[in-house]
Design a protein around this motif. Structure first.
Motif, short mmCIF file in Angstrom:
data_model
loop_
_atom_site.label_atom_id
_atom_site.label_comp_id
_atom_site.label_asym_id
_atom_site.label_seq_id
_atom_site.Cartn_x
_atom_site.Cartn_y
_atom_site.Cartn_z
N LEU A 105 -3.09 27.20 67.46
CA LEU A 105 -1.72 27.16 67.96
C LEU A 105 -1.68 27.18 69.49
N ARG A 106 -0.69 26.47 70.03
CA ARG A 106 -0.36 26.44 71.45
C ARG A 106 -1.35 25.64 72.30
N LYS A 107 -2.33 24.98 71.68
CA LYS A 107 -3.14 24.04 72.44
C LYS A 107 -2.31 22.79 72.69
N PRO A 108 -2.46 22.11 73.84
CA PRO A 108 -1.58 20.97 74.16
C PRO A 108 -1.80 19.78 73.23
N LEU A 109 -0.70 19.12 72.89
CA LEU A 109 -0.74 17.89 72.10
C LEU A 109 -0.80 16.72 73.06
N ARG A 110 -1.86 15.93 73.00
CA ARG A 110 -2.09 14.87 73.97
C ARG A 110 -1.25 13.63 73.66
N LYS A 111 -0.95 12.89 74.70
CA LYS A 111 -0.19 11.65 74.55
C LYS A 111 -0.97 10.63 73.75
N ARG A 112 -2.30 10.63 73.90
CA ARG A 112 -3.12 9.66 73.17
C ARG A 112 -3.11 9.92 71.66
N PHE A 113 -2.70 11.12 71.27
CA PHE A 113 -2.54 11.43 69.86
C PHE A 113 -1.10 11.14 69.40
N LEU A 114 -0.11 11.55 70.18
CA LEU A 114 1.29 11.44 69.79
C LEU A 114 1.82 10.01 69.85
N SER A 115 1.37 9.22 70.82
CA SER A 115 1.90 7.85 70.96
C SER A 115 1.55 6.95 69.78
N PRO A 116 0.26 6.86 69.39
CA PRO A 116 -0.05 6.05 68.20
C PRO A 116 0.60 6.61 66.94
N LEU A 117 0.66 7.93 66.84
CA LEU A 117 1.31 8.55 65.68
C LEU A 117 2.77 8.14 65.61
N GLY A 118 3.47 8.18 66.74
CA GLY A 118 4.87 7.79 66.78
C GLY A 118 5.07 6.33 66.43
N LEU A 119 4.18 5.47 66.92
CA LEU A 119 4.29 4.03 66.65
C LEU A 119 4.16 3.74 65.16
N VAL A 120 3.15 4.34 64.54
CA VAL A 120 2.93 4.13 63.10
C VAL A 120 4.05 4.76 62.28
N ALA A 121 4.44 5.98 62.62
CA ALA A 121 5.48 6.68 61.87
C ALA A 121 6.82 5.94 61.97
#
Length: 308
Positions: A128-144
């Motif tokens: 918990l509370r470790k940063p969520l990286r853009k390189r993880f969130l951006s592809p996830l958002g695109l696919v979702a």
């Protein structure tokens, strides 16, 4: 009139689950619209138009209760909007006979994932509370976003478990951030459908019915997110989605299964679903029982102060 009341109740129930679980409004609502014979593109367009209002109200409510991480909202929401617009354009250009079974396959896969994920694993709580990286969130958002507009739902089922699985954001903020960022996805998907199919097959009264039910439930769900067991809700919602879309596929031209086969499959799905919900309830109770003694021990004084 009866159909409008049913749609409003579905919107209320779906938003209540979505706001407290971070998923299932779109998948549940679209599944119902397909079951009553709505064109797939029109079903997804109807749901996304309603979601513009429900996600706005839900986002505000989650923000007021402190459930939103705005950095996550922006990092996943903007690419999610891009994916949603692309998915809406893609679905608008498919024929109904091709799109209906295809959408059911997507919804079925999401339902199986939700049912399995929450029944077997529950919610991860490490890192918990470790940063969520853009390189993880951006592809996830695109696919979702793409899956959401082509399947009539999927932003939550794809985004919420992925972020929860990372263990880097507490559940209530994961759910609140996903619900809030979905506003961008709903707007982009709606624009894509308007350009693709215009208003064909979209009934304003259905949009309003879903919207009213969702708006009523949104603030309640934002409050309940701290109280309801997501594991049990995930199993229950996953089973509904699996059962409904198995029914659609078995009746489609792709399979066209005879009655005995269909009924046998329904019985099997019901049995698995009941077992999954029962297991989730037992696991939730077991986790709650083991947590209480630990919390009690933490309150017992130790050391010199305890011996006096």
């Amino acid at each position: 009139m009866r159909k409008l009341v049913l749609l409003a109740l579905v919107g209320l129930g779906a938003q209540l689950v979505d706001g407290s679980l971070g998923m299932a409004y779109g998948v549940t609502s679209t599944t119902l619209l397909l079951a009553i014979g709505t064109n797939p593109a029109a079903a997804s367009a109807t749901v996304h138009l309603a979601e513009i209002g429900t996600t706005l109200v839900s986002g505000v409510a989650h923000w007021r209760f402190g459930n939103v991480d705005w950095k996550v909202v922006l990092k996943i929401g903007v690419p999610g909007a891009v994916g949603a617009f692309a998915g809406a354009t893609f679905l608008s250009n498919l024929s109904t006979s091709t799109a209906a079974p295809l959408m059911s396959v997507i919804l079925l896969a999401l339902g199986v994932y939700i049912l399995t994920r929450f029944t077997v694993a529950g919610l991860p709580k490490d890192q918990l509370r470790k940063p969520l990286r853009k390189r993880f969130l951006s592809p996830l958002g695109l696919v979702a976003g793409f899956v959401d507009s082509t399947g009539g739902g999927g932003w939550g089922p794809v985004g919420t478990p992925a972020i929860l699985a990372s263990g880097r954001l507490e559940p209530r903020k994961t759910i609140g951030s996903i619900d809030t960022s979905e506003f961008l996805v709903a707007v982009a998907a709606s624009l894509g459908f308007i350009l693709g199919i215009g208003g064909e097959g979209v009934q304003a009264t259905w949009v309003i019915a879903l919207l009213v039910g969702g708006i009523i439930a949104a603030p309640i769900a934002a409050w309940l997110v701290r109280l309801l067991p997501p594991r049990v809700l995930g199993s229950a919602v996953g089973g509904v989605i699996v059962l409904t879309n198995v029914r659609t596929l078995l009746r489609s031209d792709w399979i066209d299964a005879p009655d005995p086969v269909r009924y046998a499959v329904y019985v099997a799905v019901y049995a698995v679903w009941a077992a999954a919900v029962t297991y989730s309830i037992r696991q939730h109770r077991a986790e709650s029982t083991t947590a209480r003694p630990t919390e009690a021990r933490d309150l017992i004084p130790t050391g010199a102060g305890a011996r006096r």
